[in-house]
Scaffold this active site. Sequence first.
Site, mmCIF file in Angstrom:
data_model
loop_
_atom_site.group_PDB
_atom_site.id
_atom_site.type_symbol
_atom_site.label_atom_id
_atom_site.label_comp_id
_atom_site.label_asym_id
_atom_site.label_seq_id
_atom_site.Cartn_x
_atom_site.Cartn_y
_atom_site.Cartn_z
ATOM 1 N N HIS A 98 0.669 -1.239 -0.136
ATOM 2 C CA HIS A 98 0.026 -0.095 -0.156
ATOM 3 C C HIS A 98 0.757 1.262 -0.162
ATOM 4 O O HIS A 98 0.390 2.277 -0.396
ATOM 5 C CB HIS A 98 -0.864 0.154 1.312
ATOM 6 N N HIS A 266 -1.984 -12.011 -2.351
ATOM 7 C CA HIS A 266 -2.903 -12.722 -1.670
ATOM 8 C C HIS A 266 -2.374 -14.470 -1.471
ATOM 9 O O HIS A 266 -3.074 -15.287 -0.987
ATOM 10 C CB HIS A 266 -4.189 -12.890 -2.597
#
EC number: 1.11.1.21
Length: 728
Positions: A98, A266
């Site tokens: 992020h 993920h």
Amino acid sequence: MDKTQSSQGKCPVMHGANSAVASNNMDWWPKALNLDILHQHDKKTDPMDPKFNYRDAFNSLDLAAVKRDLNALMTDSQDWWPADWGHYGGLMIRMAWHSAGTYRVADGRGGAGTGNQRFAPLNSWPDNANLDKARRLLWPIKKKYGNKLSWADLMILAGNVAYESMGLKTYGFAGGREDIWHPEKDIYWGSEKQWLAPTENPNSRYSGERDLENPLAAVMMGLIYVNPEGVDGKPDPLRTAQDVRVTFARMAMNDEETVALTAGGHTVGKCHGNGKAQDLGPEPEGEELEAQGLGWLNKKGPGTGANAVTSGLEGAWTTHPTQWDNGYFHLLLNYDWELKKSPAGASQWEPINIKEEDKVVSVGDPNRKFNPIMTDADMAMKMDPEYRKISEKFYQDPAYFSEVFARAWFKLTHRDLGPKSRYLGPEVPNEDLLWQDPIPSVDYRLDASEIVELKAKLLASGLSVSDLVATAWDSARTFRGSDFRGGANGARIRLAPQKDWQANEPERLQKVLKVLIELQASLSKKVSIADLIVLGGAAAIEKAAHAAGVKITVPFIPGRGDATQEMTDVESFAVLEPLHDAYRNWQKKDYVVQPEEMMLDRTQLMGLTAHEMTVLIGGMRVLGTNYGGTRHGVFTDKVGVLTNDFFVNLTDMAYNWKPAGSNLYEIVERKTGAVKWTATRVDLVFGSNSILRSYAEVYAQDDAKEKFVHDFVAAWTKVMNADRFDLA
């Protein structure tokens, strides 16, 4: 009632400009030109010593020792914020992701290069929930290594080490990211007034069918990428696939990199939504003093570990969320999936009839197992035909997937660090990558006498002062301090796509390049075209200054290389094309944004201050460098002479200024009514805006002739050397 009693309850301090209740100038005059983006990151806000050099500090760092400490941290679970399955890897990767993921290729802003995740608005975005905990977990390491390791570098390094600790062979790591000390003012994150505002809300970033506003990459205010529940929170993997493709393309990622990053991100970690979102307190910027910069604190329970709430989705994507493997594709492709609701009420996909051995062990109870989950974006990797092909390939070839991901992760986390010459540390990969905009090193030197001789030949080449100055400017103006791309080094102005850009006046440019290439061929000494372009500008400015009665030498340091077409990604460089240039009084077409606003944006990207912008505009006008030879703003009768005439005449009350069309004005003599000159908005703003006028008045003064020339040369040299990272 005595005076003491009557004064009780009143505020004991005078309300100054820092008061939350005070109105500022932009509140009173919202249409005023806001110069704040040129006044940020001042040295006054920097706590480092004046002689502090981060490159030197980082180069003295024992990186191996830092990595050992980070490896130890990964499995050192803390009671105040326990690690999922005893490993902080997923949290650290999300933090690094992020940090880097705000980058957008259109203007080069965002990204991991400044450590801006520590400040508003990013530290309080919904998508960054609980990353405040990740940074607090890192604090002991930051504290230990101090100024040798910036927060910006540490956050990315932590993500790298997290992957390595879980079994991935990463591609490498480079340091060199310097921290900022307050929020950036130049980054446009969108015009929405609420977090996660849906498309139909006012001030939406979308128009037409689903056209995302430029330069934005994220689909919603407060998100890094796409909505994990689907477009506007409505699950539909094929619609989400469209958002994913646009978002990742605007981060300079192709389809293969997109699938690799989605799957690789993920493969480890989990989503957190085992609770009620309404039980969470405010984000860090909205919390009370005693929270000490933390946010999203659960008011009704521990809200940690198995009970944490972050995105609202709940569960892991893979069976073994603390190890790098190919489990993501195994689950995604081999099972059918159905929509479910998380305990927090978020939409997520869960497998139908999953085998017990493919379930995920609970974070809170090793004797319990749960279904893995997928977001709508994950399902897009299966449902979209192109993404599906890539997913199948990765599933069949795990080694290839690991390699593609490692390279894509390196690109994601280093895209805004700039050329390889800015990379620091022992783990910098040897390979030159096309997205790094490689430039060959030079193997020649020029002494002072040779530089003087070259300048004489350039001035005798038949090229005018304006030709030489404009070409040097056009070559250098592409530099962006946001991601350190562009600039004069490499002389890519002679290559596609730059040689054909309308902003570069291709016909004039080819004439100039032809002369310079012929001159280069005639020299007995090896000199790059990149150096000749910049030296030509310097020689022309010296000639123009001498004609104004000021003797000056424009600083010039050789060493620029000439890139080849093979070293130049045409599509990647297309985003650097100027659509406007106030310095040459040109814009490609009329835009919704006013020309002076675009001037500030370009100026900020080039790393210039307001007074540097002012002196450069004034100098470029009198040097006759306007696009197409127009006379707008050329407030002088001595074109090609480096005088302060632009400012003298701009501030002279003998003239009136009258609109004469769209973005066009006439300068009229008050006494006779005769039109003396014409101008555009980017000319007259230097007399209209009170701050810019104050600078213009300095250069209009009778004692400013030499100062003007010296300041112009200093600002010019700054632009020419902006991409000379070898000089740092």
